[in-house]
Write a protein that holds these residues in place. Structure first.
Motif, PDB file in Angstrom:
ATOM      1  N   TYR A 142     -19.133  39.609   0.335  1.00 16.50           N
ATOM      2  CA  TYR A 142     -20.262  38.774   0.747  1.00 16.50           C
ATOM      3  C   TYR A 142     -20.050  37.305   0.370  1.00 16.50           C
ATOM      4  N   GLU A 143     -19.525  37.070  -0.811  1.00 19.66           N
ATOM      5  CA  GLU A 143     -19.369  35.709  -1.314  1.00 19.66           C
ATOM      6  C   GLU A 143     -18.004  35.095  -0.976  1.00 19.66           C
ATOM      7  N   ALA A 144     -17.183  35.794  -0.191  1.00 20.07           N
ATOM      8  CA  ALA A 144     -15.798  35.359   0.041  1.00 20.07           C
ATOM      9  C   ALA A 144     -15.646  33.918   0.554  1.00 20.07           C
ATOM     10  N   PRO A 145     -16.517  33.428   1.458  1.00 16.23           N
ATOM     11  CA  PRO A 145     -16.326  32.044   1.934  1.00 16.23           C
ATOM     12  C   PRO A 145     -16.554  30.985   0.856  1.00 16.23           C
ATOM     13  N   TRP A 146     -17.196  31.387  -0.238  1.00 23.71           N
ATOM     14  CA  TRP A 146     -17.497  30.415  -1.301  1.00 23.71           C
ATOM     15  C   TRP A 146     -16.704  30.714  -2.574  1.00 23.71           C
ATOM     16  N   GLU A 147     -15.815  31.692  -2.511  1.00 28.63           N
ATOM     17  CA  GLU A 147     -15.049  32.077  -3.698  1.00 28.63           C
ATOM     18  C   GLU A 147     -13.563  31.826  -3.483  1.00 28.63           C
ATOM     19  N   ASP A 148     -12.873  31.488  -4.574  1.00 30.36           N
ATOM     20  CA  ASP A 148     -11.417  31.448  -4.510  1.00 30.36           C
ATOM     21  C   ASP A 148     -10.912  32.870  -4.360  1.00 30.36           C
ATOM     22  N   LEU A 219     -13.032  44.008  10.898  1.00 29.68           N
ATOM     23  CA  LEU A 219     -14.383  44.145  11.444  1.00 29.68           C
ATOM     24  C   LEU A 219     -15.132  42.814  11.384  1.00 29.68           C
ATOM     25  N   MET A 220     -15.000  42.112  10.266  1.00 37.51           N
ATOM     26  CA  MET A 220     -15.647  40.803  10.123  1.00 37.51           C
ATOM     27  C   MET A 220     -15.105  39.808  11.152  1.00 37.51           C
ATOM     28  N   ALA A 221     -13.775  39.791  11.325  1.00 36.26           N
ATOM     29  CA  ALA A 221     -13.148  38.836  12.248  1.00 36.26           C
ATOM     30  C   ALA A 221     -13.590  39.087  13.685  1.00 36.26           C
ATOM     31  N   SER A 222     -13.528  40.355  14.122  1.00 37.59           N
ATOM     32  CA  SER A 222     -13.856  40.651  15.520  1.00 37.59           C
ATOM     33  C   SER A 222     -15.344  40.477  15.808  1.00 37.59           C
ATOM     34  N   THR A 223     -16.192  40.806  14.830  1.00 37.94           N
ATOM     35  CA  THR A 223     -17.645  40.713  15.039  1.00 37.94           C
ATOM     36  C   THR A 223     -18.124  39.269  14.948  1.00 37.94           C
ATOM     37  N   GLY A 224     -17.545  38.512  14.011  1.00 33.50           N
ATOM     38  CA  GLY A 224     -17.975  37.120  13.825  1.00 33.50           C
ATOM     39  C   GLY A 224     -17.218  36.115  14.668  1.00 33.50           C
ATOM     40  N   GLY A 225     -16.149  36.579  15.343  1.00 39.20           N
ATOM     41  CA  GLY A 225     -15.325  35.653  16.122  1.00 39.20           C
ATOM     42  C   GLY A 225     -14.485  34.760  15.231  1.00 39.20           C
ATOM     43  N   PHE A 226     -14.129  35.274  14.028  1.00 39.60           N
ATOM     44  CA  PHE A 226     -13.301  34.496  13.094  1.00 39.60           C
ATOM     45  C   PHE A 226     -11.823  34.784  13.370  1.00 39.60           C
ATOM     46  N   ASN A 227     -11.022  33.729  13.323  1.00 37.07           N
ATOM     47  CA  ASN A 227      -9.577  33.910  13.456  1.00 37.07           C
ATOM     48  C   ASN A 227      -9.080  34.750  12.282  1.00 37.07           C
ATOM     49  N   ARG A 228      -8.326  35.815  12.605  1.00 37.74           N
ATOM     50  CA  ARG A 228      -7.880  36.724  11.542  1.00 37.74           C
ATOM     51  C   ARG A 228      -7.031  36.022  10.483  1.00 37.74           C
ATOM     52  N   ALA A 229      -6.276  35.040  10.906  1.00 36.90           N
ATOM     53  CA  ALA A 229      -5.413  34.316   9.960  1.00 36.90           C
ATOM     54  C   ALA A 229      -6.252  33.608   8.899  1.00 36.90           C
ATOM     55  N   LYS A 230      -7.479  33.209   9.262  1.00 31.51           N
ATOM     56  CA  LYS A 230      -8.348  32.504   8.317  1.00 31.51           C
ATOM     57  C   LYS A 230      -9.020  33.438   7.322  1.00 31.51           C
ATOM     58  N   SER A 241     -19.923  26.007   9.934  1.00 27.95           N
ATOM     59  CA  SER A 241     -20.740  26.821  10.841  1.00 27.95           C
ATOM     60  C   SER A 241     -20.344  28.298  10.748  1.00 27.95           C
ATOM     61  N   GLN A 242     -19.050  28.570  10.519  1.00 29.76           N
ATOM     62  CA  GLN A 242     -18.602  29.956  10.348  1.00 29.76           C
ATOM     63  C   GLN A 242     -19.129  30.541   9.040  1.00 29.76           C
ATOM     64  N   LYS A 243     -19.145  29.711   7.993  1.00 30.74           N
ATOM     65  CA  LYS A 243     -19.691  30.173   6.709  1.00 30.74           C
ATOM     66  C   LYS A 243     -21.186  30.455   6.823  1.00 30.74           C
ATOM     67  N   ASP A 244     -21.886  29.618   7.603  1.00 31.21           N
ATOM     68  CA  ASP A 244     -23.321  29.820   7.800  1.00 31.21           C
ATOM     69  C   ASP A 244     -23.596  31.141   8.533  1.00 31.21           C
ATOM     70  N   LYS A 245     -22.639  31.540   9.360  1.00 28.90           N
ATOM     71  CA  LYS A 245     -22.775  32.748  10.171  1.00 28.90           C
ATOM     72  C   LYS A 245     -22.406  34.020   9.388  1.00 28.90           C
ATOM     73  N   TRP A 246     -21.657  33.849   8.287  1.00 26.95           N
ATOM     74  CA  TRP A 246     -21.040  34.950   7.537  1.00 26.95           C
ATOM     75  C   TRP A 246     -22.038  36.053   7.153  1.00 26.95           C
ATOM     76  N   SER A 247     -23.158  35.666   6.531  1.00 22.13           N
ATOM     77  CA  SER A 247     -24.099  36.681   6.041  1.00 22.13           C
ATOM     78  C   SER A 247     -24.754  37.440   7.193  1.00 22.13           C
ATOM     79  N   ASP A 248     -24.946  36.777   8.346  1.00 22.40           N
ATOM     80  CA  ASP A 248     -25.511  37.474   9.512  1.00 22.40           C
ATOM     81  C   ASP A 248     -24.545  38.544  10.022  1.00 22.40           C
ATOM     82  N   VAL A 249     -23.255  38.201  10.023  1.00 21.62           N
ATOM     83  CA  VAL A 249     -22.239  39.174  10.475  1.00 21.62           C
ATOM     84  C   VAL A 249     -22.230  40.382   9.536  1.00 21.62           C
ATOM     85  N   ILE A 250     -22.304  40.118   8.231  1.00 25.28           N
ATOM     86  CA  ILE A 250     -22.357  41.205   7.239  1.00 25.28           C
ATOM     87  C   ILE A 250     -23.593  42.073   7.471  1.00 25.28           C
ATOM     88  N   GLY A 251     -24.718  41.436   7.732  1.00 20.61           N
ATOM     89  CA  GLY A 251     -25.955  42.182   7.995  1.00 20.61           C
ATOM     90  C   GLY A 251     -25.822  43.066   9.227  1.00 20.61           C
TER      91      GLY A 251
END
Length: 411
Positions: A142-148, A219-230, A241-251
């Motif tokens: 859940y916290e991955a976009p804000w964590e090292d 699952l996160m990449a395909s559902t959120g439209g995130f590039n898998r490499a990222k 904007s992708q980070k803002d979308k992150w929790s909605d994709v998890i939900g």
């Protein structure tokens, strides 16, 4: 004698269906008498005879098994509700005995330390607790976009045209999804799984090769439209904007109730036991099983290394499991290299490894083909889903848009 073993055998007598689902083999019981009893129970069951108290007490060699009084005693220990816990306890005790045996043998035979470690690892890899619910897995990231980063209604496929052709996934039916490596098999499977989950079914994913973390990432990449490499480092590589979308994709993904089992070399018996356990936990949801992939399933016998016989056994067991649970089973399969030597590289039935029994037992066979995989200059981003066998309907090809970068399927 072990109370756990008595409870185990008593439960088998009380609920005969557990014999199909148990992961315990007679050799894993400590008591010689209990091993003999379990072998006899298996023998009777395979001959189509009952294994209840009345049936067992009519055995001509009854005294060999402790007599009627001992069978009655076993039945008194039966506890079907705690069967899973009993199995785990027996398996843990067997592992400890095996480890001690290995260490004794290593001392006597002066094994090299590397061999000792290898043999102990084989024991440790036998496990039932390889299960992660997707909700649990998603909470972990859940916290991955804000964590090292540390180094019998049919189930929709989510693809309208494919639903029209095969009628969705049907209870009791086995679908084989086959392709060459890197063609998109796992992405298509996960698309089917999450679509089924959103439709109210219980998707159980048995991943025999890919670990849970990678499945969750995909699952996160395909559902959120995130590039898998990222996805390797969401904090650094995702934009705001992708980070803002992150929790909605998890939900959204959490609502699928997907369950993931990522143990290597699972057997059909283990899958059955895990499925039945989850059916008790989610009594109002119909399961749908996804297995990645066919030849990584461990067969119950070795067959002298005869892979054709192993695949035949597994193929028939998949069909039996689908019918017994009245649920769809979707199993991935690799194609052999012969497809690469043809001018038209679209797969055919004969390209499935050990194809005979698979072709016979499967109700639906789907092949995947991407022109862009073979022709790098091609601008064609479509993925062809070729319905090669359909026991209850038409065959043909459905084209969907496929994003290699995110793994998203757009029907």
């Amino acid at each position: 004698m072990s109370i756990a073993e008595k409870a185990f055998l008593g439960s088998l007598m009380k609920a005969e269906y557990l014999l199909k689902d148990t992961v315990i083999h007679p050799e894993q019981l400590e008591s010689l008498l209990h091993r003999t009893i379990m072998r006899k129970i298996i023998e009777l069951n395979q001959a189509g005879k009952g294994i209840d108290l009345i049936s067992l007490t009519t055995l001509p060699d009854l005294d060999t098994f402790g007599g009627m009084s001992y069978f009655s005693e076993l039945l008194s220990y039966a506890d079907v509700e705690k069967f899973d816990a009993t199995e785990k306890l027996i398996l843990d005790l067997w592992k400890e005995r095996e480890k001690r045996s290995i260490l004794r043998l290593a001392t006597l035979s002066d094994w090299e330390i590397a061999k000792v470690i290898t043999e102990l690892d084989k024991i440790n890899q036998l496990k039932m607790e390889d299960h992660t619910s997707l909700q649990q897995a998603l909470s972990n990231i859940y916290e991955a976009p804000w964590e090292d980063q540390l180094a019998s209604k049919s189930v929709t496929t989510g693809i309208g045209e494919l639903d029209e052709m095969i009628g969705g996934f049907q209870g009791g039916e086995v679908t084989i999804l086959a392709a060459r490596p890197s063609m998109g098999k796992t992405d298509v499977m996960l698309h089917f799984a999450k679509t089924a989950g959103w439709a109210g079914y219980l998707p159980l994913v048995f991943s025999l090769e890919m670990p849970e973390k990678l499945i969750t990432s995909r699952l996160m990449a395909s559902t959120g439209g995130f590039n898998r490499a990222k996805m390797r480092d969401p904090k650094r590589m995702l934009n705001q904007s992708q980070k803002d979308k992150w929790s909605d994709v998890i939900g959204n993904l959490g609502q699928t109730n997907m369950q993931i089992f990522d143990g290597a070399g699972q057997t059909i018996a283990e899958m059955r036991a895990k499925t039945r356990k989850l059916m008790h936990q989610f009594p109002y949801k119909k399961p749908i099983l996804f297995i990645d992939y066919l030849t990584l399933i461990t067969s119950s016998q070795v067959y002298g290394g005869n892979s054709h016989q192993q695949v035949t056994e597994i193929s028939k067991s998949l069909k039996t499991m689908a019918k017994d649970f009245d649920c769809p089973v979707i199993c991935l399969a690799q194609l052999n290299r012969s497809v690469e030597s043809r001018a038209d590289k679209r797969p055919m039935m004969s390209d499935i490894r050990e194809s005979g029994s698979v072709e016979q037992d499967a109700d639906v066979i789907l092949f995947l083909y991407r022109d862009r995989y073979y022709n790098k200059e091609s601008q064609n981003n479509s993925l062809e889903i070729i319905v090669s066998k359909n026991r209850n309907g038409q065959v043909g090809t459905v084209e969907v848009n496929y994003s290699e970068k995110t793994g998203a399927i757009l029907g």
